[in-house]
Design an enzyme around this catalytic site. Structure first.
Site, short mmCIF file in Angstrom:
data_model
loop_
_atom_site.label_atom_id
_atom_site.label_comp_id
_atom_site.label_asym_id
_atom_site.label_seq_id
_atom_site.Cartn_x
_atom_site.Cartn_y
_atom_site.Cartn_z
N SER A 26 -47.38 8.71 70.59
CA SER A 26 -46.72 7.69 71.46
C SER A 26 -45.57 7.55 70.70
O SER A 26 -45.47 7.85 69.45
CB SER A 26 -47.38 6.06 71.60
OG SER A 26 -46.57 5.09 71.89
N TYR A 76 -52.40 -0.35 67.45
CA TYR A 76 -51.88 0.62 67.97
C TYR A 76 -50.99 1.71 67.48
O TYR A 76 -51.21 2.86 67.54
CB TYR A 76 -51.32 0.44 69.62
CG TYR A 76 -51.09 1.51 70.41
CD1 TYR A 76 -52.07 2.09 71.06
CD2 TYR A 76 -49.71 1.89 70.84
CE1 TYR A 76 -52.09 3.38 72.17
CE2 TYR A 76 -49.72 2.94 71.57
CZ TYR A 76 -50.49 3.54 72.37
OH TYR A 76 -50.40 4.55 73.23
#
Length: 273
Positions: A134, A147
């Site tokens: 990501s 995350y």
């Protein structure tokens, strides 16, 4: 024994993972698709002809079983797409230990266990690994500690493969998407729409607001990420190893300090100042 490429795709029931399964199958590859939820896997398997193997690769035995499933079905393993992932919101001081552990087990330990089981077979075929990380691995946002940390760890786990096994013919690369329409992103956008009071527009209004400042001004589609993943797995990328490819509509090219030249930036609440 087939000489077609055989690829494992984790988190392949929906979103980017499912798009990868569709594209790889269209190209003629054999695919074993994995995930925790059997029903989405069944649907994508029926649609594409992939082999569905429900599993939680955060379990060491399940990781070995997934590799064995590919070998039993096709006799070889040529590639892995590491796409399974979860998120939990919160700053460091707000995250529970349970949420932290869940994210790390799914996003970091799971890929480690699967790769450890798969490496001997990938070396035999001089295979390739692509990790779907990501832009959070490169740039952080508020309340995203677990995350972002997990995706940065995944990035370097994958690069460790590139460094340690490149001379034996294994390639390993990373893609870093920004906002891409998916089940996971839809849920986050729905929450954003409610928190920001975006009215009847719901998730669509949230996608528009979140991506409007990007140079491309829109969210990505899962197939746009799948195209890059497929290329990185293929012989066309034979000299690409340890690369980090952003698929983010230009998000990481943008100097956020210049946003105020085009947009009026205001905090949504006193707590966000």
């Amino acid at each position: 024994m087939t000489e077609q490429r055989v690829v494992i795709v984790t988190g392949g029931g929906t979103g980017i993972g499912a798009a990868c399964v569709r594209l790889l199958r269209k190209a003629g590859d054999q695919v074993v698709v994995s995930g925790r939820r059997p029903e989405p896997l069944r649907r994508i398997a029926e649609e594409t002809g992939a082999v569905a193997h429900p599993s939680d690769v955060g379990d060491p035995d399940a990781a070995v079983s997934l590799v064995d499933a590919a070998l039993t079905a096709y006799g070889r393993l040529d590639g892995i797409v590491l796409n399974a992932g979860i998120g939990r919101s919160g700053a460091v001081g707000d995250l529970s230990l349970e949420d932290w552990d869940d994210v790390m087990r799914t996003n970091v330990t799971g890929p480690f266990l699967l790769l450890r089981a798969a490496i001997p077979h990938l070396l035999r075929t001089r295979g390739a690994v692509v990790a779907v990380a990501s832009v959070a691995a490169l740039r952080n946002g508020a309340g995203n500690a677990a995350y972002a940390t997990s995706k940065a760890a995944m990035l370097h786990l994958t690069r460790s493969l590139a460094v340690d096994y490149g001379r034996q013919g294994l390639r390993a690369n990373v893609v870093c998407p920004s906002w891409v329409r998916s089940e996971m992103a839809d849920g986050r956008m729905a929450r954003f729409a409610e928190e920001a009071g975006l009215g009847d527009g719901g998730a669509e209004a949230a996608y528009d607001e979140a991506t409007r400042p990007l140079p491309l001004g829109r969210p990505g589609d899962p197939h746009e990420v799948a195209e890059a993943v497929s290329w990185l797995l293929s012989p066309a990328a034979s000299y690409v190893n340890g690369a980090v490819l952003t698929i983010d509509g230009g998000a990481t090219a943008l100097d956020v300090g210049t946003l105020a030249f085009d947009y009026r930036i205001e905090p949504r609440s006193a707590g966000q100042q």
